[in-house]
Write an enzyme that holds these catalytic residues in place. Structure first.
Site, PDB file in Angstrom:
ATOM      1  N   CYS A 168       0.843  -1.186   0.000  1.00 26.53           N
ATOM      2  CA  CYS A 168       0.000   0.000   0.000  1.00 26.53           C
ATOM      3  C   CYS A 168       0.886   1.246   0.000  1.00 26.53           C
ATOM      4  CB  CYS A 168      -0.876  -0.022   1.254  1.00 26.53           C
ATOM      5  SG  CYS A 168      -1.843   1.487   1.450  1.00 26.53           S
ATOM      6  N   CYS A 210       0.605   3.646  -6.158  1.00 25.34           N
ATOM      7  CA  CYS A 210      -0.498   3.021  -5.426  1.00 25.34           C
ATOM      8  C   CYS A 210      -0.676   1.644  -6.045  1.00 25.34           C
ATOM      9  CB  CYS A 210      -1.768   3.854  -5.593  1.00 25.34           C
ATOM     10  SG  CYS A 210      -3.279   3.004  -5.070  1.00 25.34           S
TER      11      CYS A 210
HETATM   12  N1  DGL Z   1      -3.685   0.612  -2.697  1.00 25.33           N
HETATM   13  C1  DGL Z   1      -3.393   1.539  -1.677  1.00 25.33           C
HETATM   14  C2  DGL Z   1      -2.210   2.403  -2.004  1.00 25.33           C
HETATM   15  O1  DGL Z   1      -1.290   1.907  -2.556  1.00 25.33           O
HETATM   16  C3  DGL Z   1      -4.542   2.248  -1.040  1.00 25.33           C
HETATM   17  C4  DGL Z   1      -5.433   3.011  -1.926  1.00 25.33           C
HETATM   18  C5  DGL Z   1      -6.631   3.560  -1.195  1.00 25.33           C
HETATM   19  O2  DGL Z   1      -7.276   2.821  -0.449  1.00 25.33           O
HETATM   20  O3  DGL Z   1      -6.924   4.748  -1.361  1.00 25.33           O
HETATM   21  O4  DGL Z   1      -2.128   3.546  -1.719  1.00 25.33           O
END
Ligand code: DGL
Length: 270
Positions: free
Chosen positions: A73, A184
């Site tokens: 994440c 992300c």
């Molecule tokens: N997939 C996550 C990231 O890399 C979180 C995205 C989210 O929930 O806004 O930031």
């Protein structure tokens, strides 16, 4: 050898892009995945909440006796860098591996896209500049991407995907960015649509980079598994949504049932 599992977590299904790469490069690992869909999206939450969530998700993974954790994440990796770095169980994030691989492209006009809270932290920009001090870095927040992806809009031919990608990424086209970090873990899912809009830009996935960093760590510490490939999945949101979307993101059928775990409470602490 170490046949204990690897814990992987994200706000939702985006971290499965890291699982896919982990599986490809380390076929014998046992992986426990937690998608915190009940609290998704993380990307617009205040930093302090993200830091609290980081601690909770690490504790959840550690409850399975994992040998290492992948915080798949960008939002957690960029806002809780110190928490990940200081955790007793080795916890790899996506920030440093992603920034390093972006810099290694050698280009001088670099870009990064990530959630609003990630971009606001400045951590991606700082980490990229650390590895590529001479590069010009354009950073763009993409607040509409995660809700769009989690609701199943992922195809390059999808009209909504095309429209949102074009309206959000225009500054990167204007800056003639040569290489772009998908900061992300959800964004790899729409890489084809991003590539269609920015055909001359090399895309670097932070999720893939983090999986490679995990492999390096396990190799260096002689902690790779020689056991049976296994995966367990937990979600704090809809099991049904997880079951229907996850195989598309993984590129293979789920290897076990998806179990519901209630979202951890946040309100008292922030
Ligand atoms: N997939 C996550 C990231 O890399 C979180 C995205 C989210 O929930 O806004 O930031």
């Amino acid at each position: 050898m170490n046949n204990k599992p690897i814990g992987v977590f994200d706000s939702g299904l985006g971290g499965l892009t890291a699982v896919r790469e982990l599986r490809r490069i380390m076929p014998n690992e046992n992986i426990i995945y937690f998608g915190d869909t009940g609290r998704m999206p993380y990307g617009g939450r205040p930093r302090e909440q993200i830091r609290k969530i980081a601690v909770q998700n690490i504790e959840f993974a550690e409850g399975f006796g994992v040998k290492a954790i992948l915080a798949a994440c960008g939002t957690i990796s960029s806002n809780a860098q110190d928490i990940l770095a200081n955790n007793e169980t080795r916890t790899v994030g996506v920030l440093t591996p992603g920034a390093k691989e972006l810099a290694e492209t050698g280009f001088k006009r670099l870009g990064v896209i990530a959630t609003a809270t990630s971009i606001k932290s400045g951590a991606f920009q700082a980490e990229i500049s650390r590895f590529a001090p001479d590069a010009e870095v354009t950073a763009v927040a993409c607040p509409d991407f995660v809700p769009m992806i989690e609701s199943g809009h992922i195809l390059r031919t999808d009209a909504l995907v095309k429209k949102v990608v074009a309206s959000t990424l225009e500054p990167l086209r204007a800056a003639k960015v040569q290489a772009l970090l998908l900061g992300c873990t959800h964004y790899g899912i729409i890489a084809e649509a991003i590539n269609d809009y920015l055909p001359d830009t090399v895309l670097v996935g932070a999720a893939d980079a983090s999986a490679r960093a995990m492999k390096r760590y396990l190799t260096d510490t002689d902690a790779l598994s020689d056991g049976e490939c296994a995966e367990s999945y937990y979600t704090s949101g809809s099991v049904e949504d997880f079951v229907s979307l996850a195989p598309i993101l993984l590129g293979y059928e789920l290897k076990s049932a998806v179990l519901f775990t209630p979202p951890a409470p946040l309100e008292d602490d922030v």
